[in-house]
Design a protein around this motif. Structure first.
Motif, PDB file in Angstrom:
ATOM      1  N   PRO A  17      38.937  64.255 -48.659  1.00  0.00           N
ATOM      2  CA  PRO A  17      39.550  63.787 -49.910  1.00  0.00           C
ATOM      3  C   PRO A  17      40.570  62.684 -49.634  1.00  0.00           C
ATOM      4  O   PRO A  17      41.246  62.682 -48.602  1.00  0.00           O
ATOM      5  CB  PRO A  17      40.224  65.047 -50.463  1.00  0.00           C
ATOM      6  CG  PRO A  17      39.466  66.179 -49.852  1.00  0.00           C
ATOM      7  CD  PRO A  17      39.068  65.717 -48.487  1.00  0.00           C
ATOM      8  N   ARG A  18      40.699  61.753 -50.562  1.00  0.00           N
ATOM      9  CA  ARG A  18      41.550  60.582 -50.373  1.00  0.00           C
ATOM     10  C   ARG A  18      42.973  60.950 -49.968  1.00  0.00           C
ATOM     11  O   ARG A  18      43.555  60.341 -49.058  1.00  0.00           O
ATOM     12  CB  ARG A  18      41.580  59.743 -51.643  1.00  0.00           C
ATOM     13  CG  ARG A  18      42.434  58.487 -51.515  1.00  0.00           C
ATOM     14  CD  ARG A  18      42.445  57.675 -52.797  1.00  0.00           C
ATOM     15  NE  ARG A  18      43.261  56.479 -52.648  1.00  0.00           N
ATOM     16  CZ  ARG A  18      42.847  55.245 -52.866  1.00  0.00           C
ATOM     17  NH1 ARG A  18      41.601  55.040 -53.237  1.00  0.00           N
ATOM     18  NH2 ARG A  18      43.668  54.215 -52.723  1.00  0.00           N
ATOM     19  N   GLN A  54      44.027  63.346 -48.324  1.00  0.00           N
ATOM     20  CA  GLN A  54      44.091  64.015 -47.029  1.00  0.00           C
ATOM     21  C   GLN A  54      43.745  63.085 -45.859  1.00  0.00           C
ATOM     22  O   GLN A  54      43.703  63.520 -44.719  1.00  0.00           O
ATOM     23  CB  GLN A  54      43.130  65.204 -47.031  1.00  0.00           C
ATOM     24  CG  GLN A  54      43.479  66.269 -48.047  1.00  0.00           C
ATOM     25  CD  GLN A  54      44.035  67.506 -47.373  1.00  0.00           C
ATOM     26  OE1 GLN A  54      44.732  67.425 -46.364  1.00  0.00           O
ATOM     27  NE2 GLN A  54      43.725  68.661 -47.906  1.00  0.00           N
ATOM     28  N   ARG A  55      43.500  61.822 -46.153  1.00  0.00           N
ATOM     29  CA  ARG A  55      43.120  60.904 -45.088  1.00  0.00           C
ATOM     30  C   ARG A  55      44.344  60.471 -44.281  1.00  0.00           C
ATOM     31  O   ARG A  55      45.477  60.523 -44.750  1.00  0.00           O
ATOM     32  CB  ARG A  55      42.406  59.665 -45.648  1.00  0.00           C
ATOM     33  CG  ARG A  55      43.269  58.807 -46.545  1.00  0.00           C
ATOM     34  CD  ARG A  55      42.507  57.584 -47.050  1.00  0.00           C
ATOM     35  NE  ARG A  55      42.159  56.679 -45.984  1.00  0.00           N
ATOM     36  CZ  ARG A  55      42.989  55.757 -45.478  1.00  0.00           C
ATOM     37  NH1 ARG A  55      44.225  55.643 -45.953  1.00  0.00           N
ATOM     38  NH2 ARG A  55      42.601  54.964 -44.514  1.00  0.00           N
ATOM     39  N   ASN A  98      38.286  53.372 -50.946  1.00  0.00           N
ATOM     40  CA  ASN A  98      38.271  54.832 -50.887  1.00  0.00           C
ATOM     41  C   ASN A  98      37.813  55.288 -49.516  1.00  0.00           C
ATOM     42  O   ASN A  98      37.347  54.484 -48.701  1.00  0.00           O
ATOM     43  CB  ASN A  98      37.381  55.418 -51.997  1.00  0.00           C
ATOM     44  CG  ASN A  98      35.928  55.015 -51.857  1.00  0.00           C
ATOM     45  OD1 ASN A  98      35.259  55.401 -50.911  1.00  0.00           O
ATOM     46  ND2 ASN A  98      35.421  54.228 -52.801  1.00  0.00           N
ATOM     47  N   ARG A 126      35.316  56.990 -48.652  1.00  0.00           N
ATOM     48  CA  ARG A 126      33.867  57.089 -48.459  1.00  0.00           C
ATOM     49  C   ARG A 126      33.263  55.790 -47.933  1.00  0.00           C
ATOM     50  O   ARG A 126      32.072  55.748 -47.634  1.00  0.00           O
ATOM     51  CB  ARG A 126      33.184  57.458 -49.779  1.00  0.00           C
ATOM     52  CG  ARG A 126      33.620  58.788 -50.364  1.00  0.00           C
ATOM     53  CD  ARG A 126      32.849  59.129 -51.628  1.00  0.00           C
ATOM     54  NE  ARG A 126      33.033  58.123 -52.668  1.00  0.00           N
ATOM     55  CZ  ARG A 126      34.065  58.080 -53.500  1.00  0.00           C
ATOM     56  NH1 ARG A 126      35.020  58.974 -53.406  1.00  0.00           N
ATOM     57  NH2 ARG A 126      34.144  57.137 -54.432  1.00  0.00           N
ATOM     58  N   THR A 144      28.189  59.008 -49.948  1.00  0.00           N
ATOM     59  CA  THR A 144      28.628  60.187 -50.680  1.00  0.00           C
ATOM     60  C   THR A 144      27.796  61.393 -50.267  1.00  0.00           C
ATOM     61  O   THR A 144      26.576  61.282 -50.092  1.00  0.00           O
ATOM     62  CB  THR A 144      28.477  59.955 -52.200  1.00  0.00           C
ATOM     63  OG1 THR A 144      29.249  58.815 -52.562  1.00  0.00           O
ATOM     64  CG2 THR A 144      28.961  61.161 -52.983  1.00  0.00           C
ATOM     65  N   GLY A 151      30.935  70.640 -51.150  1.00  0.00           N
ATOM     66  CA  GLY A 151      32.078  69.752 -51.264  1.00  0.00           C
ATOM     67  C   GLY A 151      32.539  69.175 -49.950  1.00  0.00           C
ATOM     68  O   GLY A 151      33.559  68.483 -49.904  1.00  0.00           O
ATOM     69  N   GLN A 185      34.181  68.419 -42.129  1.00  0.00           N
ATOM     70  CA  GLN A 185      35.432  67.745 -42.478  1.00  0.00           C
ATOM     71  C   GLN A 185      36.632  68.597 -42.093  1.00  0.00           C
ATOM     72  O   GLN A 185      36.596  69.819 -42.240  1.00  0.00           O
ATOM     73  CB  GLN A 185      35.491  67.483 -43.987  1.00  0.00           C
ATOM     74  CG  GLN A 185      34.390  66.566 -44.473  1.00  0.00           C
ATOM     75  CD  GLN A 185      34.308  66.517 -45.986  1.00  0.00           C
ATOM     76  OE1 GLN A 185      33.260  66.197 -46.530  1.00  0.00           O
ATOM     77  NE2 GLN A 185      35.396  66.852 -46.676  1.00  0.00           N
ATOM     78  N   ALA A 228      38.198  69.530 -50.501  1.00  0.00           N
ATOM     79  CA  ALA A 228      38.786  69.433 -51.831  1.00  0.00           C
ATOM     80  C   ALA A 228      39.098  70.830 -52.368  1.00  0.00           C
ATOM     81  O   ALA A 228      38.452  71.823 -51.991  1.00  0.00           O
ATOM     82  CB  ALA A 228      37.826  68.718 -52.777  1.00  0.00           C
ATOM     83  N   SER A 273      36.444  73.974 -53.448  1.00  0.00           N
ATOM     84  CA  SER A 273      35.105  73.604 -52.979  1.00  0.00           C
ATOM     85  C   SER A 273      34.609  74.490 -51.846  1.00  0.00           C
ATOM     86  O   SER A 273      35.331  75.330 -51.311  1.00  0.00           O
ATOM     87  CB  SER A 273      35.116  72.145 -52.504  1.00  0.00           C
ATOM     88  OG  SER A 273      35.876  72.004 -51.314  1.00  0.00           O
ATOM     89  N   ASP A 313      44.447  68.239 -53.223  1.00  0.00           N
ATOM     90  CA  ASP A 313      43.872  66.979 -53.686  1.00  0.00           C
ATOM     91  C   ASP A 313      44.938  65.925 -53.962  1.00  0.00           C
ATOM     92  O   ASP A 313      44.619  64.751 -54.162  1.00  0.00           O
ATOM     93  CB  ASP A 313      43.051  67.208 -54.960  1.00  0.00           C
ATOM     94  CG  ASP A 313      41.813  68.054 -54.696  1.00  0.00           C
ATOM     95  OD1 ASP A 313      41.495  68.287 -53.512  1.00  0.00           O
ATOM     96  OD2 ASP A 313      41.166  68.479 -55.678  1.00  0.00           O
TER      97      ASP A 313
END
Length: 395
Positions: free
Chosen positions: A125-126, A128-129, A139, A141, A158, A173, A177, A181, A184, A205
């Motif tokens: 998730p964005r 968490q990057r 983004n 992805r 995706t 989800g 990783q 999210a 998920s 999130d």
């Protein structure tokens, strides 16, 4: 085409030779190295470059990684292990974990990854990057790589996957990783490695530093049936043919509905936005150049040692760039400056990759069996990284 001169061994020494910066040094047919000084009022930065001609027979690019998503190794070791003639480091990654006591860093990359046409992982998730703030419209992805048609391009991957049982189906989800999210269910395969999966249920999130959740559940599937369940994510190597599902909040509730012995079907893959040939290899990175122009909103203030990849000549030419981290040079470039350098090389598209202590560029001397590091990593030595981009040549 860029002019390429005969290889001089001195050109691949630890310090570049005293010759015009416009000189390219042959690494292999279709692959060349050079360094270029970039003067500015803030000081001079030095860029180390590999030019890769994908139209040349036997020349290709591929993902370098240690055989597991959640593992790290020096770029030179990754390149030598794959018999690459050169390469640079790749995606940003989960380097440290100070926000969740007792939870170790996994070393796993941020974005999607594809190796030899196989989906290794999806994007976290964005919020968490790791890495610098994304420009507007970017983004986690986003990737760059080479398709099965042999053409390099930027893209967005995706996750497309689902878990099905007698009770119904729900979407996946996550795939291998370090963060999932909220609400998920994520999938971990044998590609993940032996790192603990506990970090997957930490953060939120909105905030990377949000607490780990206690409402989590894990289910192990083998040969299409549930073989075990646990109230918290585990660790250890996942055998081939075994799948581990980790859920948080509502995702955990879904997994609790599955009984040991129950039949379960899991499917997954990465889908490219906009179509095009499937990626043969892809690695995470965010765009800084599109259509030959800098991406709007790029930061023009913060300078850093950076790694990047540029694409030109309709996807048939690639430039790999890593800045020198030696104290003798300026402490890097801004993202806006980086885009300008890549455009000046002839790139129409380009991405920013992991920088700082990770920035490393390697190549071989003529006839050598191992690569050498051509820039000076800012930490004084190679930082182990989870992946990189390897350059391969038949001669």
């Amino acid at each position: 085409m860029l002019a390429v001169v005969a290889l001089l061994v001195a050109g691949l020494a630890g310090a570049p030779p005293a010759r015009p910066a416009t000189t390219w040094v042959r690494v292999a047919d279709g692959v060349a190295y050079r360094w270029k000084d970039l003067p500015s009022p803030r000081g001079t930065a030095r860029a180390h470059l590999l030019s890769v001609d994908l139209d040349r027979a036997g020349v290709s690019l591929g993902l370098l990684y240690p055989g597991a998503v959640a593992a790290r190794s020096a770029l030179s070791s990754l390149a030598d292990g794959a018999a690459a003639v050169g390469g640079v480091n790749g995606d940003f990654f989960h380097l440290t974990e100070t926000q969740h006591p007792g939870v170790p860093a996994t070393g796993a990359p941020v974005g999607p990854a594809v190796a030899d046409g196989r989906a290794l992982k999806a994007a976290v998730p964005r919020a968490q990057r790791y890495g610098p703030a994304l420009p507007p419209g970017a983004n986690a992805r986003q990737v760059w790589g080479v398709g099965t048609d042999g053409t390099a391009r930027l893209g967005e991957l995706t996750l497309d996957g689902a878990v099905s049982s007698a009770a119904g189906a729900w979407p996946l989800g996550g795939l291998n990783q370090y963060a999932l999210a909220e609400g998920s269910v994520g999938l971990f395969t044998s590609d993940w490695g032996s790192a603990p999966r506990a970090r997957a249920v930490c953060g939120s999130d909105a905030r990377r530093d949000a607490p780990c959740v206690s409402d989590a559940y894990e289910v192990t599937v083998r040969a299409g049936r549930v073989v075990s369940a646990a109230s918290a994510p585990g660790g250890g190597t996942i055998p081939d043919g075994t799948l581990v599902l980790v859920g948080r909040e509502k995702g955990a509730d879904r997994l609790r509905e599955l009984a040991v012995g129950e039949r379960v079907r899991v499917r997954y893959g990465l889908v490219a936005a906009g179509g095009g040939a499937p990626f043969r290899f892809a690695v995470g990175g965010f765009p800084v150049l599109r259509g030959g122009a800098p991406v709007p909103g790029l930061d023009g203030t913060v300078a850093a040692v950076r790694t990047a990849a540029g694409i030109g000549e309709s996807g048939r030419r690639v430039w790999l760039l890593a800045l020198d981290g030696s104290p003798g040079f300026r402490d890097g470039l801004t993202l806006a400056e980086l885009a300008g350098v890549l455009a000046g090389l002839g790139a129409s598209e380009a991405v920013n990759l992991d920088g700082g202590g990770s920035s490393t560029l390697v190549a071989r001397d003529a006839g050598a069996s191992a690569v050498r590091v051509l820039n000076h990593p800012s930490g004084g030595a190679q930082r182990p990284v989870p992946n990189g981009v390897g350059v391969f040549a038949g001669g």
